[in-house]
Scaffold this motif. Structure first.
Motif, PDB file in Angstrom:
ATOM      1  N   ARG A  30       5.287  15.209   4.312  1.00 43.01           N
ATOM      2  CA  ARG A  30       5.304  16.372   3.425  1.00 43.01           C
ATOM      3  C   ARG A  30       4.316  16.179   2.275  1.00 43.01           C
ATOM      4  NH1 ARG A  30       8.913  20.246   4.593  1.00 43.01           N
ATOM      5  NH2 ARG A  30       8.960  20.756   2.407  1.00 43.01           N
ATOM      6  N   PRO A  31       3.733  17.255   1.789  1.00 41.57           N
ATOM      7  CA  PRO A  31       2.830  17.156   0.639  1.00 41.57           C
ATOM      8  C   PRO A  31       3.519  16.491  -0.547  1.00 41.57           C
ATOM      9  CG  PRO A  31       2.700  19.329   1.624  1.00 41.57           C
ATOM     10  CD  PRO A  31       3.848  18.627   2.286  1.00 41.57           C
ATOM     11  N   LEU A  32       2.784  15.612  -1.201  1.00 38.83           N
ATOM     12  CA  LEU A  32       3.218  14.889  -2.391  1.00 38.83           C
ATOM     13  C   LEU A  32       4.359  13.911  -2.140  1.00 38.83           C
ATOM     14  CD1 LEU A  32       2.772  17.751  -4.980  1.00 38.83           C
ATOM     15  CD2 LEU A  32       1.342  15.721  -4.702  1.00 38.83           C
ATOM     16  N   SER A  33       4.622  13.582  -0.885  1.00 38.38           N
ATOM     17  CA  SER A  33       5.600  12.533  -0.586  1.00 38.38           C
ATOM     18  C   SER A  33       4.885  11.180  -0.630  1.00 38.38           C
ATOM     19  CB  SER A  33       6.229  12.755   0.792  1.00 38.38           C
ATOM     20  OG  SER A  33       5.250  12.658   1.812  1.00 38.38           O
ATOM     21  N   THR A  34       5.658  10.123  -0.768  1.00 39.42           N
ATOM     22  CA  THR A  34       5.084   8.777  -0.765  1.00 39.42           C
ATOM     23  C   THR A  34       5.605   7.998   0.435  1.00 39.42           C
ATOM     24  OG1 THR A  34       6.838   7.863  -2.157  1.00 39.42           O
ATOM     25  CG2 THR A  34       4.867   8.703  -3.280  1.00 39.42           C
ATOM     26  N   THR A  35       4.745   7.144   0.955  1.00 38.65           N
ATOM     27  CA  THR A  35       5.091   6.263   2.059  1.00 38.65           C
ATOM     28  C   THR A  35       4.494   4.900   1.748  1.00 38.65           C
ATOM     29  OG1 THR A  35       4.933   8.124   3.590  1.00 38.65           O
ATOM     30  CG2 THR A  35       4.933   5.915   4.554  1.00 38.65           C
ATOM     31  N   VAL A  69       0.865  -1.176   0.000  1.00 41.13           N
ATOM     32  CA  VAL A  69       0.000   0.000   0.000  1.00 41.13           C
ATOM     33  C   VAL A  69       0.904   1.229   0.000  1.00 41.13           C
ATOM     34  CG1 VAL A  69      -1.814   1.279   1.208  1.00 41.13           C
ATOM     35  CG2 VAL A  69      -1.767  -1.239   1.318  1.00 41.13           C
ATOM     36  N   THR A  70       0.780   2.038  -1.036  1.00 45.11           N
ATOM     37  CA  THR A  70       1.568   3.264  -1.124  1.00 45.11           C
ATOM     38  C   THR A  70       0.649   4.454  -0.887  1.00 45.11           C
ATOM     39  OG1 THR A  70       3.060   2.261  -2.736  1.00 45.11           O
ATOM     40  CG2 THR A  70       3.088   4.671  -2.565  1.00 45.11           C
ATOM     41  N   PHE A  71       0.969   5.227   0.132  1.00 44.38           N
ATOM     42  CA  PHE A  71       0.229   6.448   0.421  1.00 44.38           C
ATOM     43  C   PHE A  71       0.930   7.611  -0.282  1.00 44.38           C
ATOM     44  CE2 PHE A  71      -0.871   3.834   4.105  1.00 44.38           C
ATOM     45  CZ  PHE A  71      -2.238   4.043   4.186  1.00 44.38           C
ATOM     46  N   VAL A  98      14.292   8.233  -2.597  1.00 46.48           N
ATOM     47  CA  VAL A  98      13.839   9.621  -2.522  1.00 46.48           C
ATOM     48  C   VAL A  98      12.869   9.898  -3.662  1.00 46.48           C
ATOM     49  CG1 VAL A  98      14.577  12.013  -2.606  1.00 46.48           C
ATOM     50  CG2 VAL A  98      16.023  10.295  -1.499  1.00 46.48           C
ATOM     51  N   THR A  99      11.763  10.555  -3.332  1.00 46.39           N
ATOM     52  CA  THR A  99      10.784  10.992  -4.319  1.00 46.39           C
ATOM     53  C   THR A  99      10.935  12.495  -4.491  1.00 46.39           C
ATOM     54  OG1 THR A  99       9.249   9.255  -3.644  1.00 46.39           O
ATOM     55  CG2 THR A  99       8.316  11.102  -4.852  1.00 46.39           C
TER      56      THR A  99
END
Length: 197
Positions: A169-174, A5-7, A190-191
């Motif tokens: 942070r906005p537009l980061s992925t987890t 699952v990628t947020f 790193v994205t």
């Protein structure tokens, strides 16, 4: 291979210090520019079998702009902040300093008349734990940073107070991998980040 699952954190609609509880404002021009700047890194996530988003306008629009065509998930809504809805933390502190202190200190407190931090974390965790499991399956979910913080507290089985120590942070992925009750936090590199702080 476990479920993944990628947020993706929604683009911001205001500067950080102007963030409001239960903020339902749409993306501003800077938010749109940020999405365009990082789109090349995030568009490949549209290949996920299931694509979801929080019900906020900026989560829906971020997902649409990235080509995800996400399904809105009410369980991924922000924490219900009751009478503090629409206020900044500073505004709530100016109006009700003792209530804000109680809310920050006790994850079960609801001085605003809304949802407790503990209940919010449990709701987001329940959503994560009920995702359909398929070996090697992939899910992408565009959500408010607060929702992702709640998911990470659940995944790490950390105390609710950990929520305050996670910065999304906005537009980061987890990404998290695993299945109900057995999640792992995953770092893939790193994205690209938007230019605005």
């Amino acid at each position: 291979m476990p479920l993944r699952v990628t947020f993706v954190a929604a683009a911001r609609s205001s500067p950080l210090l102007a963030e409001r509880f239960d903020d339902d404002r749409p993306l501003d021009q800077a938010g749109w520019d940020d999405v365009q700047r990082v789109a090349h890194d995030l568009i490949p996530l549209a290949a996920a079998e299931l694509r979801y988003c929080s019900p906020t306008p900026r989560s829906r629009v971020t997902g649409e702009a990235l080509g995800y065509a996400p399904l809105v998930q009410l369980a991924l809504r922000d924490c219900d902040m009751g009478r503090w809805r629409g206020l900044t933390l500073g505004e709530a502190m100016a109006r009700e300093p003792a209530a804000v202190d109680a809310w920050l200190a006790d994850p079960r407190a609801t001085p605003h008349g809304g949802e407790s931090l503990a209940a919010f974390i449990a709701r987001v965790g329940d959503w994560l734990d009920t995702r359909p499991f398929e070996e090697g399956g992939r899910i992408v979910a565009v959500a408010e940073p607060s929702v992702i913080r709640a998911a990470l507290v659940h995944v790490l089985k950390a105390p609710p107070s950990t929520y305050w120590n996670i910065d999304v942070r906005p537009l980061s992925t987890t990404a998290v991998t695993g299945r109900a009750g057995r999640w792992n936090l995953r770092f893939d590199g790193v994205t690209a980040q938007p230019s605005r702080t």
